[in-house]
Design a protein around this motif. Structure first.
Motif, PDB file in Angstrom:
ATOM      1  N   SER A   1       0.826  -1.205   0.000  1.00  0.00           N
ATOM      2  CA  SER A   1       0.000   0.000   0.000  1.00  0.00           C
ATOM      3  C   SER A   1       0.861   1.256   0.000  1.00  0.00           C
ATOM      4  CB  SER A   1      -0.925   0.010   1.226  1.00  0.00           C
ATOM      5  OG  SER A   1      -0.175   0.184   2.412  1.00  0.00           O
ATOM      6  N   GLU A   2       0.242   2.367  -0.344  1.00  0.00           N
ATOM      7  CA  GLU A   2       0.933   3.644  -0.289  1.00  0.00           C
ATOM      8  C   GLU A   2       1.133   4.064   1.166  1.00  0.00           C
ATOM      9  OE1 GLU A   2      -1.328   6.446  -2.476  1.00  0.00           O
ATOM     10  OE2 GLU A   2      -1.039   5.449  -4.416  1.00  0.00           O
TER      11      GLU A   2
ATOM     12  N   SER B   1       2.457   2.218   6.169  1.00  0.00           N
ATOM     13  CA  SER B   1       2.023   1.432   5.013  1.00  0.00           C
ATOM     14  C   SER B   1       2.001  -0.036   5.414  1.00  0.00           C
ATOM     15  CB  SER B   1       2.951   1.635   3.810  1.00  0.00           C
ATOM     16  OG  SER B   1       4.217   1.058   4.052  1.00  0.00           O
TER      17      SER B   1
END
Length: 272
Positions: A85-86, A101
């Motif tokens: 994920s970002e 993240s």
């Protein structure tokens, strides 16, 4: 069916060439139409079958199969996938902004739910994972602040196993509606946000300095106490209260100083 289609197509073509009957040409078209029912299923893949919008079933077995040519055949991979994920900017339990993240390993378990219970299951995984990470970050503090009376049992920085387990459980509950199995979920990146990172670094340094000074003072007091006891026990020198206090002061300065001290040799006597 593969052999039947091949024989039908070849026989109709040969018959049309020899007899020139258009019905044999229609037979070759029928063979080509039947060939649209052939599907190849690779390992860890599946085909979801629909007949005019009606769910028929899912083929998960590997190999070459023939199904009704009118079936629509949607391919869904059953292989494990990674999702990094970002880095999200969220507030922890104490309200401090942090960057976090997650790394998620997942795969499709129920092809019906993945196909029809959600619009796009891949995008669903991304959105729900971000939501789970935001919720998790708000439940725990980044670190312990025992000196301020905020001694938490579980923190994001130190309780890696507990936090990963809670994150995996939260994501599993969210992705169950889409038929997704969570294989592993853990924090991939964790740090204070830029606006408070320098301040928190100074705080950690100050905490470390205070702890080190506490240890130094504790050791210095023990050494001074031992020195006075040895001097008294061996009757090397008799010190009154004033000179004892001066000796204690000098020893504490020497032992607790963060810089090297310069010794001064006293060549006089105790009375002068």
């Amino acid at each position: 069916m593969l052999a039947f289609i091949f024989i039908l197509l070849l026989g109709c073509v040969i018959a049309f060439v020899m007899v020139k009957n258009p019905w044999f040409l229609l037979g070759s078209f029928a063979a080509l139409f039947l060939a649209f029912g052939l599907i190849l299923v690779n390992p860890n893949e599946s085909r979801v079958l629909l007949l005019f919008g009606d769910y028929v079933g899912t083929v998960k077995k590997n190999g070459l199969f023939w199904v009704n040519p009118f079936y629509s055949k949607n391919k869904i991979s059953l292989r494990a996938r990674n999702f990094d994920s970002e880095r999200l900017k969220v507030n922890d339990k104490l309200g401090n902004p942090i960057m976090i993240s997650t790394i998620l390993v997942w795969r499709v378990l129920d092809t019906y739910k993945a196909s029809f219970d959600v619009d796009n299951f891949e995008n669903f995984v991304k959105v729900q994972t971000d939501a789970a990470v935001r919720k998790l970050a708000s439940l725990y503090p980044y670190d312990n602040f025992a000196d301020e009376g905020l001694d938490e049992e579980i923190t994001l920085r130190s309780s890696v196993n507990e936090v990963s387990q809670a994150l995996e459980q939260e994501i599993t509950e969210r992705l169950d509606i889409a038929g997704i199995e969570v294989l592993e979920a853990r924090i991939g990146y964790l740090a204070y946000a830029n606006e408070i990172a320098s301040a928190m670094l100074k705080r950690q340094q100050a905490t470390a300095i205070v702890a080190a000074r506490h240890k130094i003072v504790e050791g210095a007091v023990s050494m001074v106490e031992m020195a006075l006891e040895e001097l008294s026990r061996k009757e090397i020198v008799n010190l009154d209260d004033e000179r004892r206090a001066a000796m204690v002061s000098n020893l504490m300065v020497v032992l607790c100083s963060d810089k090297d001290t310069t010794p001064i040799v006293n060549t006089g006597t105790l009375n002068h």
